[in-house]
Design a protein around this motif. Structure first.
Motif, PDB file in Angstrom:
ATOM      1  N   TRP A 167       0.839  -1.209   0.000  1.00  0.00           N
ATOM      2  CA  TRP A 167       0.000   0.000   0.000  1.00  0.00           C
ATOM      3  C   TRP A 167       0.874   1.258   0.000  1.00  0.00           C
ATOM      4  O   TRP A 167       0.597   2.215  -0.714  1.00  0.00           O
ATOM      5  CB  TRP A 167      -0.936  -0.003   1.201  1.00  0.00           C
ATOM      6  CG  TRP A 167      -1.961   1.083   1.100  1.00  0.00           C
ATOM      7  CD1 TRP A 167      -1.937   2.308   1.692  1.00  0.00           C
ATOM      8  CD2 TRP A 167      -3.152   1.047   0.332  1.00  0.00           C
ATOM      9  NE1 TRP A 167      -3.027   3.033   1.340  1.00  0.00           N
ATOM     10  CE2 TRP A 167      -3.800   2.286   0.505  1.00  0.00           C
ATOM     11  CE3 TRP A 167      -3.740   0.084  -0.493  1.00  0.00           C
ATOM     12  CZ2 TRP A 167      -5.009   2.579  -0.114  1.00  0.00           C
ATOM     13  CZ3 TRP A 167      -4.947   0.389  -1.103  1.00  0.00           C
ATOM     14  CH2 TRP A 167      -5.566   1.624  -0.907  1.00  0.00           C
ATOM     15  N   TRP A 168       1.923   1.233   0.793  1.00  0.00           N
ATOM     16  CA  TRP A 168       2.834   2.374   0.860  1.00  0.00           C
ATOM     17  C   TRP A 168       3.460   2.644  -0.505  1.00  0.00           C
ATOM     18  O   TRP A 168       3.538   3.784  -0.958  1.00  0.00           O
ATOM     19  CB  TRP A 168       3.906   2.111   1.916  1.00  0.00           C
ATOM     20  CG  TRP A 168       4.942   3.188   2.023  1.00  0.00           C
ATOM     21  CD1 TRP A 168       4.787   4.439   2.552  1.00  0.00           C
ATOM     22  CD2 TRP A 168       6.286   3.109   1.564  1.00  0.00           C
ATOM     23  NE1 TRP A 168       5.962   5.132   2.466  1.00  0.00           N
ATOM     24  CE2 TRP A 168       6.906   4.345   1.862  1.00  0.00           C
ATOM     25  CE3 TRP A 168       7.045   2.120   0.949  1.00  0.00           C
ATOM     26  CZ2 TRP A 168       8.232   4.605   1.553  1.00  0.00           C
ATOM     27  CZ3 TRP A 168       8.350   2.387   0.641  1.00  0.00           C
ATOM     28  CH2 TRP A 168       8.937   3.617   0.943  1.00  0.00           C
ATOM     29  N   VAL A 169       3.882   1.563  -1.198  1.00  0.00           N
ATOM     30  CA  VAL A 169       4.477   1.713  -2.521  1.00  0.00           C
ATOM     31  C   VAL A 169       3.446   2.240  -3.516  1.00  0.00           C
ATOM     32  O   VAL A 169       3.718   3.166  -4.292  1.00  0.00           O
ATOM     33  CB  VAL A 169       5.078   0.371  -3.012  1.00  0.00           C
ATOM     34  CG1 VAL A 169       5.451   0.423  -4.474  1.00  0.00           C
ATOM     35  CG2 VAL A 169       6.286  -0.005  -2.167  1.00  0.00           C
ATOM     36  N   GLY A 224       3.649   6.621  -0.533  1.00  0.00           N
ATOM     37  CA  GLY A 224       3.879   7.049   0.847  1.00  0.00           C
ATOM     38  C   GLY A 224       2.948   8.157   1.313  1.00  0.00           C
ATOM     39  O   GLY A 224       3.175   8.758   2.363  1.00  0.00           O
ATOM     40  N   ASP A 225       1.896   8.455   0.550  1.00  0.00           N
ATOM     41  CA  ASP A 225       0.953   9.515   0.923  1.00  0.00           C
ATOM     42  C   ASP A 225       0.251   9.167   2.234  1.00  0.00           C
ATOM     43  O   ASP A 225      -0.439   8.150   2.331  1.00  0.00           O
ATOM     44  CB  ASP A 225      -0.077   9.692  -0.191  1.00  0.00           C
ATOM     45  CG  ASP A 225      -1.103  10.767   0.121  1.00  0.00           C
ATOM     46  OD1 ASP A 225      -0.841  11.622   0.998  1.00  0.00           O
ATOM     47  OD2 ASP A 225      -2.168  10.759  -0.528  1.00  0.00           O
ATOM     48  N   PRO A 226       0.425  10.007   3.284  1.00  0.00           N
ATOM     49  CA  PRO A 226      -0.201   9.712   4.581  1.00  0.00           C
ATOM     50  C   PRO A 226      -1.725   9.635   4.509  1.00  0.00           C
ATOM     51  O   PRO A 226      -2.348   8.899   5.274  1.00  0.00           O
ATOM     52  CB  PRO A 226       0.239  10.866   5.476  1.00  0.00           C
ATOM     53  CG  PRO A 226       1.373  11.528   4.780  1.00  0.00           C
ATOM     54  CD  PRO A 226       1.239  11.212   3.328  1.00  0.00           C
ATOM     55  N   GLY A 227      -2.351  10.370   3.595  1.00  0.00           N
ATOM     56  CA  GLY A 227      -3.808  10.331   3.477  1.00  0.00           C
ATOM     57  C   GLY A 227      -4.325   8.968   3.043  1.00  0.00           C
ATOM     58  O   GLY A 227      -5.471   8.616   3.315  1.00  0.00           O
ATOM     59  N   ILE A 236      -7.514   4.382   4.271  1.00  0.00           N
ATOM     60  CA  ILE A 236      -8.077   3.209   3.591  1.00  0.00           C
ATOM     61  C   ILE A 236      -7.121   2.025   3.694  1.00  0.00           C
ATOM     62  O   ILE A 236      -7.548   0.889   3.896  1.00  0.00           O
ATOM     63  CB  ILE A 236      -8.358   3.536   2.110  1.00  0.00           C
ATOM     64  CG1 ILE A 236      -9.436   4.602   2.014  1.00  0.00           C
ATOM     65  CG2 ILE A 236      -8.757   2.290   1.338  1.00  0.00           C
ATOM     66  CD1 ILE A 236      -9.656   5.144   0.623  1.00  0.00           C
ATOM     67  N   GLY A 237      -5.836   2.282   3.589  1.00  0.00           N
ATOM     68  CA  GLY A 237      -4.842   1.219   3.527  1.00  0.00           C
ATOM     69  C   GLY A 237      -4.759   0.349   4.762  1.00  0.00           C
ATOM     70  O   GLY A 237      -4.649  -0.871   4.666  1.00  0.00           O
TER      71      GLY A 237
END
Length: 170
Positions: free
Chosen positions: A27-29, A33-36, A40-41
């Protein structure tokens, strides 16, 4: 000493943690890396990780490192060639297409290797796996005149090598 071929499946908590971490990293990739995106992630990753507590573990399999390296090169080349072929057909004024379905007799044993094979068939020019009935894969193709059986056989051989398997006689 224990025989590595008869190892038991990883424990449920370990499977949970590995799945959770893998999903969060993925999900981060995917979100850069968007914190928002974590709103959902994190819940989605948790649901995926909980699924390993509910679903039975799959069969264990091993991948051959040499087979993986060879397959990666094969995959990249075939993806490039397939993209060029489909682009050429789509942009051609004559649009040389004769779409239809073919059946391919599969030699891989049932399991992860066969599933993987069916999923990567789409990297071949103008092909898409649409189903499996008994020991035959049904494919949708853009052009029935393409010599696909040889390409499918090569791909099946590469997948067998990747999973360290021998193909069954047809």
């Amino acid at each position: 000493m224990s025989d590595p071929r008869h190892r038991s499946s990883p424990s449920r908590p370990r499977r949970f943690l590995v799945t959770l971490v893998a999903c969060l990293v993925l999900w981060w990739v995917l979100t850069g890396g968007d914190p928002g995106g974590w709103i959902i992630g994190v819940p989605v990753a948790l649901l995926a990780a909980v699924s390993v507590l509910v679903l039975p573990p799959g069969r264990r399999y091993r991948l051959s490192l040499g087979g993986l390296l060879i397959f990666m090169g094969f995959f990249l080349w075939q993806s490039f060639v397939g993209g060029l072929d489909v682009s050429r057909r789509a942009l051609s004024p004559r649009m040389p297409l004769t779409p239809g379905f073919i059946d391919y007799p599969v030699r891989l044993p049932p399991g992860p290797a066969l599933t993987f094979f069916m999923n990567v068939i789409g990297l071949l020019p103008g092909t898409l796996s649409v189903g499996l009935h008994r020991r035959r894969i049904r494919l949708h193709v853009l052009d029935l005149r393409m010599p696909l059986h040889a390409s499918l056989s090569r791909l099946e051989y590469r997948v067998a090598a990747l999973f360290g398997l021998r193909l069954e006689a047809s």
